[in-house]
Design a protein around this motif. Structure first.
Motif, PDB file in Angstrom:
ATOM      1  N   GLN A   1       0.822  -1.194   0.000  1.00 40.40           N
ATOM      2  CA  GLN A   1       0.000   0.000   0.000  1.00 40.40           C
ATOM      3  C   GLN A   1       0.861   1.250   0.000  1.00 40.40           C
ATOM      4  O   GLN A   1       1.996   1.239   0.468  1.00 40.40           O
ATOM      5  N   VAL A   2       0.301   2.312  -0.533  1.00 40.24           N
ATOM      6  CA  VAL A   2       0.972   3.593  -0.559  1.00 40.24           C
ATOM      7  C   VAL A   2       0.037   4.619   0.058  1.00 40.24           C
ATOM      8  O   VAL A   2      -1.136   4.694  -0.300  1.00 40.24           O
ATOM      9  N   GLN A   3       0.546   5.370   1.001  1.00 37.13           N
ATOM     10  CA  GLN A   3      -0.238   6.464   1.585  1.00 37.13           C
ATOM     11  C   GLN A   3       0.339   7.784   1.084  1.00 37.13           C
ATOM     12  O   GLN A   3       1.555   7.987   1.091  1.00 37.13           O
ATOM     13  N   LEU A   4      -0.548   8.664   0.655  1.00 41.83           N
ATOM     14  CA  LEU A   4      -0.152   9.943   0.078  1.00 41.83           C
ATOM     15  C   LEU A   4      -0.785  11.079   0.871  1.00 41.83           C
ATOM     16  O   LEU A   4      -1.988  11.030   1.162  1.00 41.83           O
ATOM     17  N   VAL A   5       0.007  12.091   1.176  1.00 42.30           N
ATOM     18  CA  VAL A   5      -0.499  13.246   1.914  1.00 42.30           C
ATOM     19  C   VAL A   5      -0.072  14.520   1.203  1.00 42.30           C
ATOM     20  O   VAL A   5       1.131  14.799   1.089  1.00 42.30           O
ATOM     21  N   GLU A   6      -1.060  15.282   0.737  1.00 46.42           N
ATOM     22  CA  GLU A   6      -0.779  16.545   0.056  1.00 46.42           C
ATOM     23  C   GLU A   6      -0.697  17.692   1.058  1.00 46.42           C
ATOM     24  O   GLU A   6      -1.316  17.647   2.131  1.00 46.42           O
TER      25      GLU A   6
END
Length: 123
Positions: A1-6
């Motif tokens: 899984q990849v978690q992305l935070v802008e």
């Protein structure tokens, strides 16, 4: 899984500049193409820009070409969207995405998404 935070979205006046960031955690980020999409009020989410895993190639929608620049720093697990000469038309929630399956301009082909960051451009 990849978690992305802008991050980096805010209010800015027309003609101004802004840099968005998207930091990833989880799966090997450096092996994944990444991109930016945006969704304006009442409109569908649309493609903005994409960059290959090694940063060697970039792609832009016609509406932002020449004004926006996508880049990445794999050592920091971060991608950026430098936006210049902003206009009210650029007002939207901006999302970063990773790991496309096929057509990188189609949001449904991307497997991982951030929560979005609001950019508001006033005239």
């Amino acid at each position: 899984q990849v978690q992305l935070v802008e991050s980096g979205g805010k209010w800015v006046q027309a003609g101004g500049s802004l840099r968005l960031s998207c930091t990833a955690s989880g799966r090997a980020f450096g092996s994944l193409p990444t991109g930016w999409f945006r969704q304006a009020p009442g409109k569908e989410r649309g493609f903005v820009a994409a960059i290959t895993a090694n940063g060697g190639s970039t792609f832009y929608s016609d509406s932002v070409k020449g004004r926006f620049t996508i880049s990445r720093d794999n050592a920091k697990n971060t991608i950026y969207l430098q936006m210049t000469n902003l206009t009210p038309v650029d007002t939207a929630v901006y999302y970063c995405a990773a790991d496309p399956d096929g057509d990188y301009t189609k949001d449904y082909d991307w497997n991982h998404w951030g929560q979005g960051t609001q950019v508001t451009v006033s005239s």
